[in-house]
Design a protein around this motif. Structure first.
Motif, PDB file in Angstrom:
ATOM      1  N   TRP A  84     -35.647  14.063  32.998  1.00  0.00           N
ATOM      2  CA  TRP A  84     -35.355  13.389  31.620  1.00  0.00           C
ATOM      3  C   TRP A  84     -35.939  14.224  30.503  1.00  0.00           C
ATOM      4  CZ3 TRP A  84     -32.475   9.170  31.318  1.00  0.00           C
ATOM      5  CH2 TRP A  84     -31.996   8.594  32.350  1.00  0.00           C
ATOM      6  N   LEU A  85     -36.690  15.163  30.806  1.00  0.00           N
ATOM      7  CA  LEU A  85     -37.285  15.813  29.569  1.00  0.00           C
ATOM      8  C   LEU A  85     -36.148  16.710  29.117  1.00  0.00           C
ATOM      9  CD1 LEU A  85     -40.518  17.263  31.202  1.00  0.00           C
ATOM     10  CD2 LEU A  85     -40.210  15.362  29.422  1.00  0.00           C
ATOM     11  N   LEU A  86     -35.355  17.403  29.984  1.00  0.00           N
ATOM     12  CA  LEU A  86     -34.116  18.066  29.494  1.00  0.00           C
ATOM     13  C   LEU A  86     -33.206  17.235  28.892  1.00  0.00           C
ATOM     14  CD1 LEU A  86     -33.319  20.874  29.443  1.00  0.00           C
ATOM     15  CD2 LEU A  86     -31.977  20.385  31.735  1.00  0.00           C
ATOM     16  N   TRP A  87     -32.708  15.999  29.466  1.00  0.00           N
ATOM     17  CA  TRP A  87     -31.908  15.135  29.262  1.00  0.00           C
ATOM     18  C   TRP A  87     -32.111  14.419  27.598  1.00  0.00           C
ATOM     19  CZ3 TRP A  87     -31.500  12.338  34.462  1.00  0.00           C
ATOM     20  CH2 TRP A  87     -31.067  13.460  35.346  1.00  0.00           C
ATOM     21  N   MET A 128     -36.948   7.122  26.325  1.00  0.00           N
ATOM     22  CA  MET A 128     -36.371   7.736  26.958  1.00  0.00           C
ATOM     23  C   MET A 128     -37.273   9.102  27.519  1.00  0.00           C
ATOM     24  SD  MET A 128     -32.645   9.305  26.485  1.00  0.00           S
ATOM     25  CE  MET A 128     -31.779  10.682  27.520  1.00  0.00           C
ATOM     26  N   ASN A 129     -37.938   9.679  26.740  1.00  0.00           N
ATOM     27  CA  ASN A 129     -38.641  10.782  26.901  1.00  0.00           C
ATOM     28  C   ASN A 129     -40.085  10.689  27.310  1.00  0.00           C
ATOM     29  OD1 ASN A 129     -40.665  13.011  25.801  1.00  0.00           O
ATOM     30  ND2 ASN A 129     -38.904  14.222  26.116  1.00  0.00           N
ATOM     31  N   ASN A 130     -40.975   9.820  26.800  1.00  0.00           N
ATOM     32  CA  ASN A 130     -42.067   9.738  26.852  1.00  0.00           C
ATOM     33  C   ASN A 130     -42.642   9.085  28.308  1.00  0.00           C
ATOM     34  OD1 ASN A 130     -45.272   8.828  25.742  1.00  0.00           O
ATOM     35  ND2 ASN A 130     -44.326  10.904  25.503  1.00  0.00           N
ATOM     36  N   VAL A 131     -41.637   7.982  28.703  1.00  0.00           N
ATOM     37  CA  VAL A 131     -42.214   7.388  30.078  1.00  0.00           C
ATOM     38  C   VAL A 131     -42.001   8.185  31.095  1.00  0.00           C
ATOM     39  CG1 VAL A 131     -41.502   5.365  31.473  1.00  0.00           C
ATOM     40  CG2 VAL A 131     -41.584   4.905  29.113  1.00  0.00           C
ATOM     41  N   PRO A 132     -40.958   9.088  31.240  1.00  0.00           N
ATOM     42  CA  PRO A 132     -40.947  10.105  32.500  1.00  0.00           C
ATOM     43  C   PRO A 132     -41.843  11.035  32.134  1.00  0.00           C
ATOM     44  CG  PRO A 132     -38.723   9.483  31.715  1.00  0.00           C
ATOM     45  CD  PRO A 132     -39.786   8.795  30.625  1.00  0.00           C
ATOM     46  N   TYR A 133     -42.040  11.493  31.098  1.00  0.00           N
ATOM     47  CA  TYR A 133     -43.284  12.520  30.601  1.00  0.00           C
ATOM     48  C   TYR A 133     -44.544  11.997  31.317  1.00  0.00           C
ATOM     49  CZ  TYR A 133     -46.563  15.553  28.647  1.00  0.00           C
ATOM     50  OH  TYR A 133     -47.511  16.592  28.580  1.00  0.00           O
ATOM     51  N   ALA A 134     -45.133  10.808  30.608  1.00  0.00           N
ATOM     52  CA  ALA A 134     -46.282  10.261  31.116  1.00  0.00           C
ATOM     53  C   ALA A 134     -46.477  10.192  32.458  1.00  0.00           C
ATOM     54  CB  ALA A 134     -46.563   8.936  30.276  1.00  0.00           C
ATOM     55  N   SER A 135     -45.109   9.777  33.217  1.00  0.00           N
ATOM     56  CA  SER A 135     -45.288   9.474  34.917  1.00  0.00           C
ATOM     57  C   SER A 135     -45.606  10.724  35.529  1.00  0.00           C
ATOM     58  CB  SER A 135     -44.241   8.965  35.056  1.00  0.00           C
ATOM     59  OG  SER A 135     -44.071   7.751  34.213  1.00  0.00           O
ATOM     60  N   LEU A 136     -45.185  11.917  34.907  1.00  0.00           N
ATOM     61  CA  LEU A 136     -45.524  13.142  35.620  1.00  0.00           C
ATOM     62  C   LEU A 136     -46.915  13.665  36.048  1.00  0.00           C
ATOM     63  CD1 LEU A 136     -43.121  15.758  33.766  1.00  0.00           C
ATOM     64  CD2 LEU A 136     -42.916  15.146  36.135  1.00  0.00           C
ATOM     65  N   ASN A 137     -47.795  13.078  35.136  1.00  0.00           N
ATOM     66  CA  ASN A 137     -49.195  13.161  35.257  1.00  0.00           C
ATOM     67  C   ASN A 137     -49.549  12.526  36.587  1.00  0.00           C
ATOM     68  OD1 ASN A 137     -52.176  12.077  35.136  1.00  0.00           O
ATOM     69  ND2 ASN A 137     -52.009  13.521  33.496  1.00  0.00           N
ATOM     70  N   GLY A 138     -49.009  11.501  37.329  1.00  0.00           N
ATOM     71  CA  GLY A 138     -49.205  10.735  38.286  1.00  0.00           C
ATOM     72  C   GLY A 138     -48.567  11.444  39.425  1.00  0.00           C
ATOM     73  N   VAL A 139     -47.671  12.431  39.426  1.00  0.00           N
ATOM     74  CA  VAL A 139     -46.818  13.029  40.738  1.00  0.00           C
ATOM     75  C   VAL A 139     -46.980  14.409  40.730  1.00  0.00           C
ATOM     76  CG1 VAL A 139     -45.213  10.996  40.422  1.00  0.00           C
ATOM     77  CG2 VAL A 139     -44.782  13.164  39.391  1.00  0.00           C
TER      78      VAL A 139
END
Length: 500
Positions: A84-87, A128-139
């Protein structure tokens, strides 16, 4: 198979951090400059601005959880959240620029509707960008200490972006706007630069990071269960309330602080302050400027004879706060390792509440007093910035620890909604309070207006910070619990890997 407990390299942490710098370009614009842009430049009333900021947040109640659900269920060779960062890079950057670019020839009503629509679409791109980005911290890792370190990297970059936005926006807007900070052209050029940088940084993050923590084997997608899990998640509920009120404070204070510094503080005192900082120039010096003066002038950071010093003075105070916050961010990991994230967060937020309230004591010529209070507020608040997102990742672990289910995207989506709802409510309350006190571009220097602004930037802002402290008393993940939770989850994952 990647080790979910893996320590992260400098390259991965640094690459991850750049996207938060990008998001922070937008975040800081809507904390510090909504009044400057929407009221003073676009021509909205303060009340309408507040209503707009709040109205769009109601849509976030739907779009943020939906984005969390979509991200959790994304199955791509690049991962669930990373693609999602790229998209989203181009939509994010494009809408950021468009939202601050008012087309020529629009009527007053047309300008207002244009601003409302573009702000709404920008927030969708942000989700669209920040929810997936923030989630990366947990994975990226399940190591609690590494998450704090990762968040520290992230927020050093975020504070660097804050330094740029808070420090250079008004001078650049004035420079590109032919000496005016209300010229739409100045805002368009300045934000266009920020938007281009944002898109580049998202792409760099995409190529830098890797997802390692996966949901428990056999977990089935169940939206109703995701809702039930977060509503039964005690640390998540405490964090939701705390995030909501902290970001209400930031937006509320930012709107008030812009007026407090540029209108309440005396111009002569501000000119003296800027002169003592070495940021003024005589007409003779400008005729034959040296290299240093040319560089400062390039960024609009020189007060020339007869010019208003408030934009440069405001920028200096903001830059000071950002630099001090970076020191606080860097101290977060060692402090959290020693005392625990919860304890450090509560003490820091309480200190920020106290020092923010002390702005009530500042006289109209007290620019240096504001300078000192800016240092104290940001030194207190700084360590809380990276800890917040590390603690949210711990909330996702709590759910897996207690319920044997993990919905990282949904957990973070709720916090992104709380963040944006806080910004919306804070901006709305600030706009309505400014309207109550009679603020407009024409009345900005009226004594009654400035009395109200003085209350807003001190006791009201400090009180809102303190509500966030109260929520943290309900947060159950102490240092001991965090270590126990991490160890037991690691054992489960190793056992699951061994059985496959």
């Amino acid at each position: 198979m990647s080790d979910p407990n893996q320590k992260l390299s400098f390259r991965e942490k640094a690459g991850y951090s750049l996207s938060d710098a990008s998001a922070n370009f937008v975040f800081q614009m809507f904390i510090v400059f909504p009044t400057a842009f929407y009221v003073d430049t676009v021509g909205m009333s303060a009340a309408l601005m507040g209503t707009m900021l709040l109205f769009v947040r109601f849509s976030d109640a739907f779009t943020d959880p939906i984005m969390g659900v979509i991200a959790d269920r994304t199955k791509h060779r690049w991962g669930r959240f990373r693609p999602w960062l790229l998209w989203s890079a181009i939509p994010f950057g494009l809408m950021f620029w468009v939202a601050f670019t008012i087309p020529a020839g629009l009527s007053e009503e047309g300008r207002i509707w244009y601003a409302i629509v573009t702000y709404t679409v920008l927030m969708m791109a942000y989700t669209m960008n920040n929810v997936p980005y923030a989630s990366l911290n947990g994975v990226m890792t399940s190591n609690s200490s590494e998450r704090t370190s990762l968040s520290s990297y992230r927020f050093v970059a975020a504070m660097a972006a804050a330094f740029i936005v808070q420090g250079f926006t008004l001078p650049l807007v004035t420079k590109f706007g032919d000496g005016s900070n209300t010229d739409p052209k100045g805002w368009s050029f300045t934000v266009g630069i920020f938007a281009a940088i944002s898109m580049i940084f998202f792409v760099i993050t995409f190529f830098s990071v890797k997802e390692r923590v996966q949901p428990p084997a056999g977990q089935k997608a169940d939206l109703k269960q995701d809702f039930r899990d977060v509503l039964a998640n005690r640390p998540w509920l405490a964090m939701f309330g705390m995030v909501l009120f902290v970001f209400i404070t930031l937006a509320f204070r930012g709107n008030a602080n812009y007026i407090f510094v540029t209108r309440y503080l005396e111009a002569d005192a501000m000119r003296t302050f800027v002169e003592q900082m070495g940021l003024t120039a005589t007409a003779a010096a400008m005729e034959a400027p040296g290299l240093g003066l040319r560089i400062l002038d390039l960024f609009g950071m020189v007060v020339k004879p007869g010019a208003d010093p408030s934009a440069v003075g405001f920028s200096v105070l903001n830059m000071t706060g950002s630099l001090v916050q970076i020191l606080g961010v860097l101290s977060a990991k060692p402090l959290a390792d020693r005392f625990g994230k919860k304890a450090v967060f509560m003490v820091g937020l309480f200190g920020a509440a106290v020092f923010q309230s002390m702005h009530f004591l500042v006289p109209t010529d007290g620019v240096w007093t504001v300078f000192v209070l800016t240092i104290l507020v940001n030194l207190s608040y700084g360590p809380t910035i990276p800890l917040l997102w590390a603690m949210i990742a711990d909330c996702a672990d709590w759910s897996e620890w207690r319920n044997h289910r993990r919905s990282t995207g949904f957990v973070f989506a709720g916090m992104v909604f709380a963040l944006k709802a806080g910004l919306g409510f804070g901006g709305a309350i600030a706009g309505w309070m400014l309207a109550y006190y009679g603020y407009s571009a024409a009345t900005a220097n009226d004594p009654d207006v400035l009395v109200g602004v003085r209350h807003m930037v001190s006791f009201m802002s400090g009180g809102l910070f303190f509500v966030g402290v109260l929520f943290m008393f309900r947060y159950p993940i102490s240092k001991r619990v965090a270590l126990q939770m991490s160890d037991e989850l690691d054992q489960r994952r190793q056992a699951a890997a061994a059985s496959t």
